[in-house]
Every structure is written in structure tokens, then in C-alpha cells.
Design an enzyme around this catalytic site. Structure first.
Site, PDB file in Angstrom:
ATOM      1  N   HIS A   1      16.443  -4.405 -52.929  1.00 44.69           N
ATOM      2  CA  HIS A   1      18.518  -4.320 -53.652  1.00 44.69           C
ATOM      3  C   HIS A   1      17.451  -2.839 -55.248  1.00 44.69           C
ATOM      4  CE1 HIS A   1      17.818  -8.057 -51.772  1.00 44.69           C
ATOM      5  NE2 HIS A   1      19.597  -7.987 -52.117  1.00 44.69           N
TER       6      HIS A   1
ATOM      7  N   ASP B   1      15.914  -4.895 -57.662  1.00 48.32           N
ATOM      8  CA  ASP B   1      15.009  -4.981 -56.862  1.00 48.32           C
ATOM      9  C   ASP B   1      13.709  -4.831 -58.159  1.00 48.32           C
ATOM     10  OD1 ASP B   1      15.757  -7.016 -55.380  1.00 48.32           O
ATOM     11  OD2 ASP B   1      15.113  -6.379 -54.017  1.00 48.32           O
TER      12      ASP B   1
HETATM   13  C1  XUL Z   1      20.606 -13.446 -48.927  1.00 44.83           C
HETATM   14  C2  XUL Z   1      20.102 -12.565 -48.000  1.00 44.83           C
HETATM   15  C3  XUL Z   1      19.697 -11.052 -49.097  1.00 44.83           C
HETATM   16  C4  XUL Z   1      20.595  -9.559 -48.101  1.00 44.83           C
HETATM   17  C5  XUL Z   1      19.988  -8.323 -48.674  1.00 44.83           C
HETATM   18  O1  XUL Z   1      20.561 -14.909 -47.590  1.00 44.83           O
HETATM   19  O2  XUL Z   1      19.649 -12.032 -47.166  1.00 44.83           O
HETATM   20  O3  XUL Z   1      18.226 -11.039 -49.101  1.00 44.83           O
HETATM   21  O4  XUL Z   1      19.691  -9.870 -46.992  1.00 44.83           O
HETATM   22  O5  XUL Z   1      21.027  -8.764 -50.271  1.00 44.83           O
END
Ligand code: XUL
Ligand code: CO
Length: 437
Positions: free
Chosen positions: A101, A104
Site C-alpha cells: 500500500h 506502508d
Molecule cells: C484486508 C486486506 C487488504 C488488502 C489490500 O482484509 O485483505 O490487506 O489485501 O488492501
């Protein structure tokens, strides 16, 4: 500086007899299974958020980890150190991909422009690391759920100002993904749903969500990003209800808003179980609609009713996943991203290795077992035989619209009661165990 000094060299394949916890027992990257190497089939990725940013905190307790890459006082220095630790981990583990992300990898700044500048600086670092190591980006995404501004959703917020903020953030996250050669970009709508329907305009919010996705498609075209877009179904948590709740809800959404040609699904095992489905069900529905894109590999807990994101170690589960994936023709842009975190008590650096090694071995075994089941052919024949009537001229005429209620009634009057065939469930379960055990 080495962040994982206990792991001196890349994790090696030592085979079934090995007692070395820092070795693969089943994952042999270059071994050919069903015409492709394990590495080509499985396309493992490490998720940045859990493995390098996870603290072990849960709703009842603070963090338990003590990561040497997370100690500098300057947040940008911590971000750089974490990137170094991450690439050391990827190369020592021997995975080809990572996922992140935006927030992150780089901290939010005082202003939106400052956040973008932070991201650009860290993306340049990641770009250099990718070049140095050959590790690639499976997908990137924007974190549209942590900051308080997104308390009522990002694209689905009642305030268009928040929609604009989310759009601007997604624009930069797609640009970052593009710069890093990402093979995909994921939308997980953590707060794209409602906490209470009583204050919510549901269809209005669904339309807003679709609008954001159309804007992303247009922007990708504008900058020449050809990676695959995914949405990631999840029914709830943190919201009471998420609009893209499962594969079939996503199909309805994508079809309703003319997005079928632009998005595939990133399916996650623990999200499937939260939706009251098996992962095999979710994958089957996506595969048969042609939108099976990528997988967030993890597992839930049967007794704890939340998204525990555990490492997948159950070979029966990985076999079911690989059966669907192989029948879909395997991954193109997607891969197996370990969206999984070590347990709160597993706070040593080495636990990160044990967890990923176990997950990779479980999928390698699942791949071998699923390949053997498909090559054997008995399971498929049982299923095909069950539906054989539909391949006869009689069955075909029903399917293609060639028979009326009147003709079908005449058929029943002439042929009487149908003979009932066994579904052979236990026979099939035993047949699968022939390969698993
Ligand atoms: C949350 C989830 C996230 C997504 C990316 O449940 O799975 O980590 O994969 O935003
Ligand atoms: Co996920």
C-alpha cells in the site's frame, strides 16, 4: 547492515527428509510440474504491510514485535530502512514478487503534496532495489481506510471532497505502481460499505465506487499503465457490510457498471470464509466468469470470527485452490500474495521466515497434488458423467431454447419418472484423499 543475520544465504530446497526449519521440503523453484516450473506456477509475493509493518497489535493489546528496521526517529529514515530490510527478506526467501500500500512504504506528510513527495522518494529507493535484486512488483494499492478522513468511506463517502482526496491518492498510487513495473493494481474497499444502513444511500454509494474505478481505468490509459486492475471482495470488517462482498456480488457490480472488461478479482481465503463460502467456491465463480485474477493467500480460524490472516499451512486447502487455478489455466498477471501475518506471540525475525517457508511448501504440495488429480482424470470424468444428459440432443435442445413447456411435458408423459443417480460425494472425497494422504 543485515537485518536477518541468522539467515546467511537464500533458503534452499532440501526435500522431504530435511529437518532444517530454514529449508524448503516441497517448494523446489525449478522443478517442472505439469509443464511449468513451480516458480512459474506459484508466483509468490510477500505483503509489505504484514511482514514489515505488522506490530502484533490486536484489538485488545499493543504491539509485540521489535523490528530493527523500525527504530530510527525520523519516519523517512524508518521507511528507507524498512525497504532495505524488505528486499533482504525477499531475496533470502527466494520470492519473485512483493505487494504494497502507498502508506506502508512511505508515511503521510503534513499535506497531500508532502505525502506524494514522501512516496516518490521511497519509490525511487524501491526502484533501485528491484533493479539490484530482480524482485518484481505483483501489485500496488492505496490505503484508503486508515486515516480518519476515510471514516465514512473513500469513494463511497457522503462528501465529494473525500472522494476527490481518494481519487488524488489513487492517481499517485497507480503512478507509483506503474513506475515500479507493477503487473497489477488492487482495490480493496475496506470502508466502501456502511456501518449502519440507517444513515446510508446505498445505490448512490455504489455508483460513486464505480465512478472511481472508471476514473482509474481512464488514468491508466492516459499514462500507459497496462497492469491488471483487481477488486478484492470481502463481506465485512471493518464495516458491517462491504459492497463488493463476494465474487458473485462483484460480478453483479462489474456488470451493472460496465466494468467487466477492466477488472478481475483478487480473491482472499479468509474473506471467502467470512462471506460464508469456501475459497474453492469463490474461485470457481470467478473462474467460470473469466475474472479470476490473483490470490491473497492466507487462512482464517474456524472459531475466531474475524479476519485473522493466518499463514496457509493446510494442504487440503492449498490443493483445492490449485485445482481451481490450474483449471483456470494458471496465473497471467496474478500470483500468490501472502496476505498473512505471524501470530502475536511469533515476534522473532525468524518467525517471518518459518511462516513464509511453511506457506510456500503447502502451496508446492497443493500444486503437485492438484496436478496429479487432474492428470489422473477420474474426478473430472465423474463430474462429466453426472451431466452427460445435457450433451444429448434432448439436453441441448433445452439449453439452446429449443423446447417449450409443452414439449417438456410431452417428454415426461412419454418417459415417466427419471432414474436417480448417486452424487458420489464420499467416493469423491476418498478419491481426493488418495492423492492428499
Ligand atoms: C484486508 C486486506 C487488504 C488488502 C489490500 O482484509 O485483505 O490487506 O489485501 O488492501
Ligand atoms: Co488481502
Amino acid at each position: 547492515m543485515a537485518y536477518f543475520p541468522e539467515v546467511a544465504s537464500p533458503i534452499a530446497y532440501e526435500g522431504r527428509g530435511s529437518k532444517n526449519p530454514l529449508a524448503f521440503k516441497h517448494y523446489d523453484a525449478s522443478k517442472v510440474v505439469g509443464g511449468k516450473t513451480m516458480r512459474e506456477h506459484l508466483r509468490f509475493a510477500v505483503s509489505y504491510w504484514h511482514t514489515f509493518k505488522g506490530t502484533g497489535a490486536d484489538p485488545f493489546g499493543v504491539g509485540t514485535t521489535n523490528r530493527p528496521w523500525d527504530v530510527a526517529t525520523d519516519p523517512m529514515q524508518r521507511a528507507h530502512d524498512t525497504m532495505d530490510a524488505a528486499f533482504e527478506f525477499f531475496t533470502k526467501l527466494g520470492v519473485d514478487y512483493w505487494c504494497f500500500h502507498d502508506r506502508d512504504i512511505a508515511p503521510e506528510g503534513e499535506t497531500f503534496a508532502a505525502s506524494c513527495a514522501n512516496l516518490d522518494e521511497i519509490v525511487a529507493h524501491a526502484e533501485a532495489k528491484q533493479k539490484e535484486t530482480g524482485v518484481k512488483l505483483l501489485w500496488g494499492t492505496a490505503c484508503l481506510f486508515t486515516h480518519p478522513r476515510y471514516q465514512a468511506g473513500a469513494a463511497t463517502n457522503p462528501d465529494p471532497h473525500v472522494f476527490a482526496y481518494a481519487a488524488a491518492q489513487v492517481k499517485h498510487a497507480i503512478a507509483a505502481t506503474h513506475r515500479l513495473g507493477g503487473e497489477g493494481y488492487t482495490f480493496w474497499g475496506g470502508r466502501e460499505g456502511y456501518d449502519t444502513i440507517k444513515n446510508t444511500k446505498m445505490q448512490q454509494e455504489r455508483e460513486q465506487f464505480a465512478r472511481l474505478l472508471h476514473l482509474a481505468v481512464a488514468y491508466a490509459k492516459e499514462i500507459g499503465f497496462t497492469g491488471q486492475f483487481y477488486i478484492e471482495p470481502k463481506p465485512m470488517e471493518p464495516t458491517k457490510h462491504q459492497y463488493d462482498s463476494d465474487t458473485e456480488a462483484c460480478l453483479n457490480f462489474l456488470r451493472e457498471f460496465g466494468l467487466m472488461d477492466h477488472l478481475k478479482l483478487n480473491l482472499e481465503t479468509n474473506h471467502a470464509t467470512l462471506a460464508g463460502h469456501t475459497m474453492q467456491h469463490e474461485m470457481r465463480a470467478a473462474r467460470e466468469a473469466g475474472i479470476l485474477g490473483s490470490i491473497d493467500a492466507n487462512a482464517g480460524d474456524e472459531l475466531i470470527g474475524w479476519d485473522t490472516d493466518q499463514f496457509p499451512t493446510n494442504v487440503y486447502l492449498t490443493t483445492e485452490i490449485m485445482l481451481e487455478l490450474l483449471q483456470a489455466g494458471g496465473f497471467t498477471t496474478g500470483g500468490l500474495n501472502f496476505d498473512a501475518k505471524v501470530r502475536r506471540q511469533s515476534h522473532d525475525q525468524l518467525d517471518l521466515f518459518y511462516a513464509h517457508i511453511g506457506g510456500m511448501d503447502a502451496f508446492a504440495r497443493g500444486l503437485e497434488i492438484a496436478t496429479a488429480i487432474l492428470e489422473d482424470g477420474r474426478l473430472q470424468k465423474l463430474v462429466d458423467d453426472r451431466y452427460a444428459g445435457w450433451t444429448t440432443p434432448f439436453g441441448q435442445s433445452i439449453l439452446t431454447g429449443g423446447s417449450s413447456f409443452g414439449e417438456l411435458e410431452a417428454y415426461v408423459l412419454a418417459n415417466g419418472e427419471p432414474t436417480r443417480a448417486s452424487g458420489r460425494q464420499e467416493f469423491i472425497e476418498n478419491l481426493i484423499n488418495e492423492f492428499v494422504l
